[in-house]
Design a protein around this motif. Structure first.
Motif, PDB file in Angstrom:
ATOM      1  N   ILE A   1     -18.190   1.463  -8.253  1.00 33.77           N
ATOM      2  CA  ILE A   1     -19.387   0.685  -7.982  1.00 33.77           C
ATOM      3  C   ILE A   1     -19.977   0.946  -6.501  1.00 33.77           C
ATOM      4  O   ILE A   1     -21.247   1.128  -6.157  1.00 33.77           O
ATOM      5  CB  ILE A   1     -19.043  -0.756  -7.808  1.00 33.77           C
ATOM      6  CG1 ILE A   1     -18.857  -1.453  -9.321  1.00 33.77           C
ATOM      7  CG2 ILE A   1     -20.128  -1.656  -7.048  1.00 33.77           C
ATOM      8  CD1 ILE A   1     -18.435  -2.737  -9.538  1.00 33.77           C
ATOM      9  N   VAL A   2     -18.937   1.364  -5.411  1.00 28.15           N
ATOM     10  CA  VAL A   2     -19.465   1.619  -3.887  1.00 28.15           C
ATOM     11  C   VAL A   2     -19.624   3.179  -3.841  1.00 28.15           C
ATOM     12  O   VAL A   2     -20.221   3.394  -2.693  1.00 28.15           O
ATOM     13  CB  VAL A   2     -18.394   1.202  -2.790  1.00 28.15           C
ATOM     14  CG1 VAL A   2     -18.287  -0.424  -3.351  1.00 28.15           C
ATOM     15  CG2 VAL A   2     -16.944   1.836  -3.175  1.00 28.15           C
ATOM     16  N   GLY A   3     -19.289   3.989  -4.976  1.00 31.09           N
ATOM     17  CA  GLY A   3     -19.602   5.347  -4.883  1.00 31.09           C
ATOM     18  C   GLY A   3     -18.624   6.106  -4.185  1.00 31.09           C
ATOM     19  O   GLY A   3     -19.081   7.201  -3.526  1.00 31.09           O
ATOM     20  N   GLU A   4     -17.528   5.490  -4.198  1.00 30.80           N
ATOM     21  CA  GLU A   4     -16.307   6.529  -3.408  1.00 30.80           C
ATOM     22  C   GLU A   4     -15.159   6.960  -4.398  1.00 30.80           C
ATOM     23  O   GLU A   4     -14.727   6.120  -5.444  1.00 30.80           O
ATOM     24  CB  GLU A   4     -15.741   5.618  -2.127  1.00 30.80           C
ATOM     25  CG  GLU A   4     -16.414   5.195  -1.311  1.00 30.80           C
ATOM     26  CD  GLU A   4     -15.726   4.455   0.069  1.00 30.80           C
ATOM     27  OE1 GLU A   4     -14.563   4.117  -0.136  1.00 30.80           O
ATOM     28  OE2 GLU A   4     -16.532   4.044   0.912  1.00 30.80           O
ATOM     29  N   PRO A   5     -14.534   8.106  -4.019  1.00 33.84           N
ATOM     30  CA  PRO A   5     -13.373   8.395  -4.783  1.00 33.84           C
ATOM     31  C   PRO A   5     -12.310   7.317  -4.738  1.00 33.84           C
ATOM     32  O   PRO A   5     -12.322   7.012  -3.530  1.00 33.84           O
ATOM     33  CB  PRO A   5     -13.197   9.911  -4.204  1.00 33.84           C
ATOM     34  CG  PRO A   5     -14.284  10.371  -3.462  1.00 33.84           C
ATOM     35  CD  PRO A   5     -15.044   9.272  -3.035  1.00 33.84           C
TER      36      PRO A   5
ATOM     37  N   GLU B   1      -8.867   3.440  -2.512  1.00 37.01           N
ATOM     38  CA  GLU B   1      -7.843   2.906  -2.347  1.00 37.01           C
ATOM     39  C   GLU B   1      -6.563   3.757  -2.807  1.00 37.01           C
ATOM     40  O   GLU B   1      -6.229   3.773  -4.063  1.00 37.01           O
ATOM     41  CB  GLU B   1      -7.733   1.669  -3.201  1.00 37.01           C
ATOM     42  CG  GLU B   1      -6.604   0.378  -3.076  1.00 37.01           C
ATOM     43  CD  GLU B   1      -6.999  -0.901  -3.922  1.00 37.01           C
ATOM     44  OE1 GLU B   1      -5.875  -1.274  -4.198  1.00 37.01           O
ATOM     45  OE2 GLU B   1      -8.128  -1.315  -3.849  1.00 37.01           O
ATOM     46  N   PRO B   2      -6.205   4.654  -2.013  1.00 32.38           N
ATOM     47  CA  PRO B   2      -5.250   5.790  -2.246  1.00 32.38           C
ATOM     48  C   PRO B   2      -3.831   5.316  -2.707  1.00 32.38           C
ATOM     49  O   PRO B   2      -3.198   5.931  -3.513  1.00 32.38           O
ATOM     50  CB  PRO B   2      -5.156   6.468  -1.126  1.00 32.38           C
ATOM     51  CG  PRO B   2      -5.923   5.471  -0.042  1.00 32.38           C
ATOM     52  CD  PRO B   2      -6.601   4.500  -0.371  1.00 32.38           C
ATOM     53  N   GLN B   3      -3.404   3.944  -2.618  1.00 30.01           N
ATOM     54  CA  GLN B   3      -2.092   3.737  -3.116  1.00 30.01           C
ATOM     55  C   GLN B   3      -2.402   2.848  -4.348  1.00 30.01           C
ATOM     56  O   GLN B   3      -1.338   2.236  -4.847  1.00 30.01           O
ATOM     57  CB  GLN B   3      -1.581   2.500  -2.065  1.00 30.01           C
ATOM     58  CG  GLN B   3      -1.589   3.471  -0.358  1.00 30.01           C
ATOM     59  CD  GLN B   3      -0.768   4.693  -0.941  1.00 30.01           C
ATOM     60  OE1 GLN B   3       0.417   4.801  -1.463  1.00 30.01           O
ATOM     61  NE2 GLN B   3      -0.930   5.741   0.004  1.00 30.01           N
TER      62      GLN B   3
ATOM     63  N   GLU C   1      -8.873  -2.370 -11.571  1.00 30.57           N
ATOM     64  CA  GLU C   1     -10.000  -3.110 -10.771  1.00 30.57           C
ATOM     65  C   GLU C   1     -10.397  -2.125  -9.686  1.00 30.57           C
ATOM     66  O   GLU C   1     -11.504  -1.904  -9.297  1.00 30.57           O
ATOM     67  CB  GLU C   1      -9.562  -4.602 -10.178  1.00 30.57           C
ATOM     68  CG  GLU C   1     -10.795  -4.913  -9.553  1.00 30.57           C
ATOM     69  CD  GLU C   1     -11.927  -5.267 -10.561  1.00 30.57           C
ATOM     70  OE1 GLU C   1     -13.123  -5.596 -10.009  1.00 30.57           O
ATOM     71  OE2 GLU C   1     -11.697  -5.449 -11.705  1.00 30.57           O
ATOM     72  N   ALA C   2      -9.427  -1.452  -9.113  1.00 26.95           N
ATOM     73  CA  ALA C   2      -9.527  -0.471  -7.843  1.00 26.95           C
ATOM     74  C   ALA C   2     -10.583   0.775  -8.285  1.00 26.95           C
ATOM     75  O   ALA C   2     -11.544   1.027  -7.813  1.00 26.95           O
ATOM     76  CB  ALA C   2      -8.331   0.155  -7.393  1.00 26.95           C
ATOM     77  N   LEU C   3     -10.269   1.090  -9.590  1.00 27.07           N
ATOM     78  CA  LEU C   3     -11.191   2.117 -10.351  1.00 27.07           C
ATOM     79  C   LEU C   3     -12.495   1.694 -10.429  1.00 27.07           C
ATOM     80  O   LEU C   3     -13.647   2.182 -10.000  1.00 27.07           O
ATOM     81  CB  LEU C   3     -10.696   2.716 -11.369  1.00 27.07           C
ATOM     82  CG  LEU C   3      -9.279   3.517 -11.276  1.00 27.07           C
ATOM     83  CD1 LEU C   3      -8.678   4.164 -12.678  1.00 27.07           C
ATOM     84  CD2 LEU C   3      -9.841   5.035 -10.575  1.00 27.07           C
ATOM     85  N   ASN C   4     -12.697   0.496 -10.956  1.00 26.45           N
ATOM     86  CA  ASN C   4     -13.977  -0.084 -11.380  1.00 26.45           C
ATOM     87  C   ASN C   4     -14.653  -0.216  -9.918  1.00 26.45           C
ATOM     88  O   ASN C   4     -15.909   0.073  -9.646  1.00 26.45           O
ATOM     89  CB  ASN C   4     -13.842  -1.520 -11.762  1.00 26.45           C
ATOM     90  CG  ASN C   4     -13.385  -1.371 -13.360  1.00 26.45           C
ATOM     91  OD1 ASN C   4     -13.589  -0.383 -13.922  1.00 26.45           O
ATOM     92  ND2 ASN C   4     -12.831  -2.530 -13.993  1.00 26.45           N
ATOM     93  N   GLN C   5     -14.191  -0.705  -8.810  1.00 28.30           N
ATOM     94  CA  GLN C   5     -14.593  -1.012  -7.394  1.00 28.30           C
ATOM     95  C   GLN C   5     -14.923   0.427  -6.644  1.00 28.30           C
ATOM     96  O   GLN C   5     -16.189   0.382  -6.247  1.00 28.30           O
ATOM     97  CB  GLN C   5     -13.873  -1.802  -6.599  1.00 28.30           C
ATOM     98  CG  GLN C   5     -13.648  -3.290  -7.269  1.00 28.30           C
ATOM     99  CD  GLN C   5     -12.689  -4.268  -6.321  1.00 28.30           C
ATOM    100  OE1 GLN C   5     -11.968  -3.524  -5.290  1.00 28.30           O
ATOM    101  NE2 GLN C   5     -12.497  -5.316  -6.781  1.00 28.30           N
TER     102      GLN C   5
END
Length: 76
Positions: free
Chosen positions: A46-50, A55-57, A39-43
């Protein structure tokens, strides 16, 4: 060329077995690292952030770090 498995979900046993069978002829080109579906990759998309910023962890970030390590080791 190298092949990276992404959107990997260990719960999808039949799908994974099918993909493994289809990729068998390319075994020498498949990297060991698999990018899990999270889910972190999906989100982060969506927000356009690496993912490393968003969410680096997360498992997704961890998988990409493992991929980088694998690629660096191949080229050393």
């Amino acid at each position: 060329y190298l092949i990276v498995r992404n959107s990997f979900d260990a719960r999808n046993k039949q799908t994974n077995a099918y993909i493994d069978t289809e990729l068998e002829p390319f075994n020498t080109s498949i990297l060991k690292t698999k990018i899990r579906k999270t889910e972190a990759l999906n989100q982060s998309r969506i927000v356009g952030e690496p993912i490393m910023v968003f969410e680096p962890q997360s498992n997704g970030a961890t998988d990409y770090k493992e991929l980088i390590t694998e690629l660096v080791c191949l080229n050393s």
